[in-house]
Design a protein around this motif. Structure first.
Motif, PDB file in Angstrom:
ATOM      1  N   CYS A 161       0.853  -1.192   0.000  1.00  0.00           N
ATOM      2  CA  CYS A 161       0.000   0.000   0.000  1.00  0.00           C
ATOM      3  C   CYS A 161       0.888   1.240   0.000  1.00  0.00           C
ATOM      4  O   CYS A 161       1.649   1.470   0.946  1.00  0.00           O
ATOM      5  CB  CYS A 161      -0.908  -0.027   1.234  1.00  0.00           C
ATOM      6  SG  CYS A 161      -2.012   1.371   1.400  1.00  0.00           S
ATOM      7  N   VAL A 164      -0.244   7.562  -3.912  1.00  0.00           N
ATOM      8  CA  VAL A 164      -0.419   7.548  -5.379  1.00  0.00           C
ATOM      9  C   VAL A 164       0.771   8.142  -6.113  1.00  0.00           C
ATOM     10  O   VAL A 164       1.010   7.823  -7.290  1.00  0.00           O
ATOM     11  CB  VAL A 164      -1.713   8.291  -5.768  1.00  0.00           C
ATOM     12  CG1 VAL A 164      -2.933   7.531  -5.276  1.00  0.00           C
ATOM     13  CG2 VAL A 164      -1.723   9.723  -5.218  1.00  0.00           C
ATOM     14  N   ALA A 169       4.092   3.156  -7.152  1.00  0.00           N
ATOM     15  CA  ALA A 169       2.690   3.187  -7.541  1.00  0.00           C
ATOM     16  C   ALA A 169       2.474   2.942  -9.031  1.00  0.00           C
ATOM     17  O   ALA A 169       1.357   2.614  -9.449  1.00  0.00           O
ATOM     18  CB  ALA A 169       2.070   4.523  -7.138  1.00  0.00           C
ATOM     19  N   VAL A 243      -2.721   3.537  -3.137  1.00  0.00           N
ATOM     20  CA  VAL A 243      -3.106   2.436  -4.012  1.00  0.00           C
ATOM     21  C   VAL A 243      -2.522   1.145  -3.455  1.00  0.00           C
ATOM     22  O   VAL A 243      -1.488   1.149  -2.777  1.00  0.00           O
ATOM     23  CB  VAL A 243      -2.600   2.654  -5.461  1.00  0.00           C
ATOM     24  CG1 VAL A 243      -3.306   3.842  -6.087  1.00  0.00           C
ATOM     25  CG2 VAL A 243      -1.084   2.851  -5.493  1.00  0.00           C
ATOM     26  N   ASN A 244      -3.211   0.038  -3.713  1.00  0.00           N
ATOM     27  CA  ASN A 244      -2.780  -1.276  -3.243  1.00  0.00           C
ATOM     28  C   ASN A 244      -2.297  -2.101  -4.428  1.00  0.00           C
ATOM     29  O   ASN A 244      -3.036  -2.317  -5.390  1.00  0.00           O
ATOM     30  CB  ASN A 244      -3.939  -1.984  -2.544  1.00  0.00           C
ATOM     31  CG  ASN A 244      -4.436  -1.205  -1.345  1.00  0.00           C
ATOM     32  OD1 ASN A 244      -3.651  -0.710  -0.545  1.00  0.00           O
ATOM     33  ND2 ASN A 244      -5.752  -1.094  -1.217  1.00  0.00           N
TER      34      ASN A 244
END
Length: 264
Positions: A161, A164, A169, A243-244
């Protein structure tokens, strides 16, 4: 028949030295203590005290009897504790899990199926789970690999995680090799996940947080990556502006197995 309460008063007399102090400790009258000591002499069938006017003390037989009384009281307490422990085990399901998510799922199912029983659960390393199953100290173990008599329970997949705008990412998937060297926020009590990440990322440093709220605040305010799983994502709201990214390593995609205690 020897009375345990009278034996306790007898030992207290040997330690305190006077009947009045024993009476004070046991919240009874001094004459009641006197009667207890007389009854003990009758039970033993011997004289335990030297008595003078306004004075009483143990004779040599009494001193020996005190030692036996202490031993008997300790044995009685052990017996009580052992019976209570046995009764607790009959009412309790002991669970040891290698990770938190499968333990949470199992606890929900156990609470639904056996609402009248207590559940004791611990997150620990694989070796501890195996050892507890072997020596019978847990009723159900959860492990991240197949074992004899185990059955598949659930799957969990590890994600990274990141904010962004983090350099990671841009990736659709990642590997441990790619994230090795990046510093991470990490929760405690992750069981084998913690060990796995440290083994796969020897060049990384981990900022450990024990409190859930503090961890969440750091994730929101920090640019450091952290870990999550598909299970956690389904249970909780996503972190804002993060974001994951799934890890593609086989070790990061786990099937957990339930194993019940061996019966001998």
């Amino acid at each position: 028949m020897l009375d345990l309460n009278e034996l306790a008063q007898f030992v207290a007399f040997a330690e305190l030295g006077t009947l009045s102090k024993v009476a004070e400790q046991f919240h009874i009258s001094t004459p009641s203590v006197t009667r207890s000591m007389q009854h003990l002499e009758e039970s033993f069938g011997v004289t335990l005290f030297e008595r003078e006017k306004n004075r009483i003390e143990l004779n040599e037989t009494g001193k020996v009897a005190v030692n036996y009384a202490r031993s008997l009281l300790q044995s009685a307490q052990r017996t009580i504790t052992q019976v209570q422990d046995f009764d607790l085990k009959q009412k309790t399901i002991f669970v040891k899990s290698c990770a938190p998510a499968p333990m949470w799922e199992l606890l929900k199912k156990l609470n639904m199926k056996q609402p009248g029983r207590m559940i004791s659960s611990v997150i620990c390393q694989n070796e501890e789970v195996l050892s507890a199953l072997e020596d019978g100290s847990c009723d159900i173990g959860i492990l991240p690999f197949p074992v004899e008599h185990g059955c598949p329970f659930m799957e969990e997949h590890l994600f990274v995680c990141v904010p962004v705008d983090h350099e990671l990412a841009r990736h659709e998937t990642l590997t441990f090799s790619q994230i090795n060297g990046f510093n991470f926020l990490l929760k405690t009590e992750l069981g084998f996940w913690d060990t796995l990440c440290r083994e796969k990322m020897p060049a990384s440093k981990f900022l450990i947080q024990t409190e859930e709220e503090v961890f969440d605040e750091l994730v929101e305010a920090s640019s450091l990556p952290c870990f999550t799983t598909d299970y956690i994502q389904h249970q909780n709201e996503a972190y804002a502006n993060r974001v994951n990214i799934p890890l593609s390593d086989a070790e990061a995609n786990v099937t957990f197995y339930l194993v019940e205690k061996k019966t001998r």
